[in-house]
Structure formats: C-alpha cells, structure tokens
Design a protein around this motif. Structure first.
Motif, PDB file in Angstrom:
ATOM      1  N   THR A 257       0.720  -1.271   0.093  1.00  0.00           N
ATOM      2  CA  THR A 257      -0.004   0.218  -0.047  1.00  0.00           C
ATOM      3  C   THR A 257       0.940   1.232   0.140  1.00  0.00           C
ATOM      4  O   THR A 257       1.522   1.320   0.834  1.00  0.00           O
ATOM      5  CB  THR A 257      -0.929  -0.092   1.315  1.00  0.00           C
ATOM      6  OG1 THR A 257      -1.713  -1.255   1.193  1.00  0.00           O
ATOM      7  CG2 THR A 257      -1.735   1.209   1.259  1.00  0.00           C
ATOM      8  N   LEU A 258       0.658   2.189  -1.111  1.00  0.00           N
ATOM      9  CA  LEU A 258       1.185   3.372  -1.073  1.00  0.00           C
ATOM     10  C   LEU A 258       0.349   4.627  -0.790  1.00  0.00           C
ATOM     11  O   LEU A 258      -0.862   4.471  -1.257  1.00  0.00           O
ATOM     12  CB  LEU A 258       2.003   3.702  -2.448  1.00  0.00           C
ATOM     13  CG  LEU A 258       3.262   2.797  -2.792  1.00  0.00           C
ATOM     14  CD1 LEU A 258       3.579   3.061  -3.930  1.00  0.00           C
ATOM     15  CD2 LEU A 258       4.259   2.879  -1.949  1.00  0.00           C
ATOM     16  N   VAL A 259       0.901   5.615   0.028  1.00  0.00           N
ATOM     17  CA  VAL A 259      -0.015   6.684   0.115  1.00  0.00           C
ATOM     18  C   VAL A 259       0.855   7.914  -0.390  1.00  0.00           C
ATOM     19  O   VAL A 259       1.697   7.959   0.122  1.00  0.00           O
ATOM     20  CB  VAL A 259      -0.335   6.685   1.724  1.00  0.00           C
ATOM     21  CG1 VAL A 259      -1.265   8.079   2.017  1.00  0.00           C
ATOM     22  CG2 VAL A 259      -1.103   5.492   2.116  1.00  0.00           C
ATOM     23  N   GLY A 260      -0.200   8.702  -0.974  1.00  0.00           N
ATOM     24  CA  GLY A 260       0.477  10.205  -1.327  1.00  0.00           C
ATOM     25  C   GLY A 260      -0.522  11.132  -1.274  1.00  0.00           C
ATOM     26  O   GLY A 260      -1.772  10.795  -0.935  1.00  0.00           O
ATOM     27  N   TYR A 261      -0.108  12.457  -1.421  1.00  0.00           N
ATOM     28  CA  TYR A 261      -0.953  13.505  -1.242  1.00  0.00           C
ATOM     29  C   TYR A 261      -0.817  14.589  -2.531  1.00  0.00           C
ATOM     30  O   TYR A 261       0.241  14.342  -2.862  1.00  0.00           O
ATOM     31  CB  TYR A 261      -0.752  14.439   0.053  1.00  0.00           C
ATOM     32  CG  TYR A 261      -1.138  13.645   1.286  1.00  0.00           C
ATOM     33  CD1 TYR A 261      -2.521  13.866   1.786  1.00  0.00           C
ATOM     34  CD2 TYR A 261      -0.047  12.752   1.902  1.00  0.00           C
ATOM     35  CE1 TYR A 261      -2.648  13.063   3.061  1.00  0.00           C
ATOM     36  CE2 TYR A 261      -0.574  12.198   3.196  1.00  0.00           C
ATOM     37  CZ  TYR A 261      -1.676  12.233   3.684  1.00  0.00           C
ATOM     38  OH  TYR A 261      -2.062  11.440   4.638  1.00  0.00           O
ATOM     39  N   ARG A 262      -2.045  14.761  -2.952  1.00  0.00           N
ATOM     40  CA  ARG A 262      -2.099  15.921  -4.140  1.00  0.00           C
ATOM     41  C   ARG A 262      -2.464  16.987  -3.501  1.00  0.00           C
ATOM     42  O   ARG A 262      -3.584  17.275  -3.042  1.00  0.00           O
ATOM     43  CB  ARG A 262      -2.963  15.306  -5.250  1.00  0.00           C
ATOM     44  CG  ARG A 262      -2.946  16.138  -6.493  1.00  0.00           C
ATOM     45  CD  ARG A 262      -1.443  16.213  -7.176  1.00  0.00           C
ATOM     46  NE  ARG A 262      -1.354  16.939  -8.442  1.00  0.00           N
ATOM     47  CZ  ARG A 262      -1.338  18.233  -8.842  1.00  0.00           C
ATOM     48  NH1 ARG A 262      -1.063  19.100  -7.615  1.00  0.00           N
ATOM     49  NH2 ARG A 262      -1.380  18.799  -9.677  1.00  0.00           N
ATOM     50  N   ALA A 263      -1.868  18.073  -3.525  1.00  0.00           N
ATOM     51  CA  ALA A 263      -2.216  19.281  -3.107  1.00  0.00           C
ATOM     52  C   ALA A 263      -2.852  20.374  -3.946  1.00  0.00           C
ATOM     53  O   ALA A 263      -2.416  20.145  -5.180  1.00  0.00           O
ATOM     54  CB  ALA A 263      -0.909  20.010  -2.278  1.00  0.00           C
ATOM     55  N   SER A 264      -3.610  21.154  -3.482  1.00  0.00           N
ATOM     56  CA  SER A 264      -3.955  22.303  -4.221  1.00  0.00           C
ATOM     57  C   SER A 264      -3.098  23.463  -4.366  1.00  0.00           C
ATOM     58  O   SER A 264      -3.201  24.302  -3.212  1.00  0.00           O
ATOM     59  CB  SER A 264      -5.699  22.651  -3.790  1.00  0.00           C
ATOM     60  OG  SER A 264      -6.027  23.771  -4.560  1.00  0.00           O
ATOM     61  N   TYR A 265      -2.623  23.629  -5.094  1.00  0.00           N
ATOM     62  CA  TYR A 265      -1.583  24.807  -5.083  1.00  0.00           C
ATOM     63  C   TYR A 265      -1.506  25.492  -6.641  1.00  0.00           C
ATOM     64  O   TYR A 265      -2.083  25.044  -7.593  1.00  0.00           O
ATOM     65  CB  TYR A 265       0.034  24.250  -4.714  1.00  0.00           C
ATOM     66  CG  TYR A 265       0.530  23.247  -5.626  1.00  0.00           C
ATOM     67  CD1 TYR A 265       1.095  23.657  -6.803  1.00  0.00           C
ATOM     68  CD2 TYR A 265       0.418  21.878  -5.288  1.00  0.00           C
ATOM     69  CE1 TYR A 265       1.825  22.494  -7.681  1.00  0.00           C
ATOM     70  CE2 TYR A 265       0.975  20.730  -5.962  1.00  0.00           C
ATOM     71  CZ  TYR A 265       1.661  21.332  -7.298  1.00  0.00           C
ATOM     72  OH  TYR A 265       2.261  20.323  -7.906  1.00  0.00           O
TER      73      TYR A 265
END
Length: 148
Positions: free
Chosen positions: A140-148
């Motif tokens: 399981t990989l967890v990543g974040y996509r930010a609103s920038y």
C-alpha cells in the motif's frame, strides 16, 4: 603390565561406524531442510518488488494529474485525481487500458479521499494505491495531491 597384551587397534568398531553414520545423516537432513526453506521463499522478494513497482507506477500516473477537473469514465482521458477514486484493475492495465498479461496475478485498487486541510490552510487529497499479489502479498502506497 606386559606389552604383549596391549594391541593397537586396526580399524573401527561396528558401534563407532553406526554412530558416525547417524551423525552425518542428521547433519545432511538439517542442511537439506534449510535449503528447502530457502528455495521455497526465494521468489518472495521478486513478488514484493513487482508489487511495489506496480503501485509506484499507478501513484506516479495519478500524481501527475491536476487537483480538480472534469469527470471522465475512460482512464486514458482522466485529467484529475478524483477520476481515479475507486479504480480497480485486475489484472493491472496501462493508462490506455491494455491489460499487462505478465502481471495477471496482481490486483490494483485506488482510493482518493475528500480534501483535508493541511498546515497553512492548503487543501490536499490523500491517494491510496493498494496492490495485492501472489502469496498474500499486499503493498500500500499513500501520497497526497495538494491544491496549489
């Protein structure tokens, strides 16, 4: 004591021969047991490595998309991370929808969370890519996509 009564031994007795055979047999059984266990698990690192590479491939594809956009039902035209929510591929597929036949024993699932507020007021979506494979392998990989 007379020297004529003392004789030198010219060989081994039957008991010594049987004992040495037993010791050698136990040693050989132990060695073959270790070799058997090693051979049985020798492919485990390869399966895990393939699962990690597959999860990273999906994660890279998703993180290249924009934070928000229009909805799409065709993976080749996905243009934002929300389109990947609840994506399940078994067997895994390329972005164009072609099944990867060499990895047919693997299954990929993706989930994208609703936006959360990070420090500094930045909105981000958590992306979780899970890959299951042979031998109860789960990555399981967890990543974040930010609103920038």
């Amino acid at each position: 004591m007379r020297l004529s009564l003392m004789r030198h031994q010219n060989g081994v007795t039957l008991i010594e021969l049987i004992m040495s055979m037993m010791i050698i047999s136990i040693t050989i059984v132990g060695l073959f047991s270790v070799m058997n266990i090693t051979n049985r698990h020798s492919a485990d690192p390869i399966v895990t490595h393939q699962a990690i590479a597959l999860a990273e491939s999906y994660m890279d594809e998703i993180l290249q998309q924009s934070y928000s956009g229009t909805a799409s039902n065709i993976r080749a035209t996905y243009n934002n991370v929300d389109n990947y929510n609840n994506l399940t591929n078994s067997p895994p597929q390329t972005q164009q929808g072609t099944s990867i036949s060499n990895l047919s024993a693997y299954s990929v699932s993706v989930s994208v969370s609703t936006p959360v507020t990070l420090n500094g007021g930045v909105l981000a979506k958590q992306i979780t890519v899970s890959v299951s494979g042979p031998g109860n392998t789960l990555v399981t990989l967890v990543g974040y996509r930010a609103s920038y």
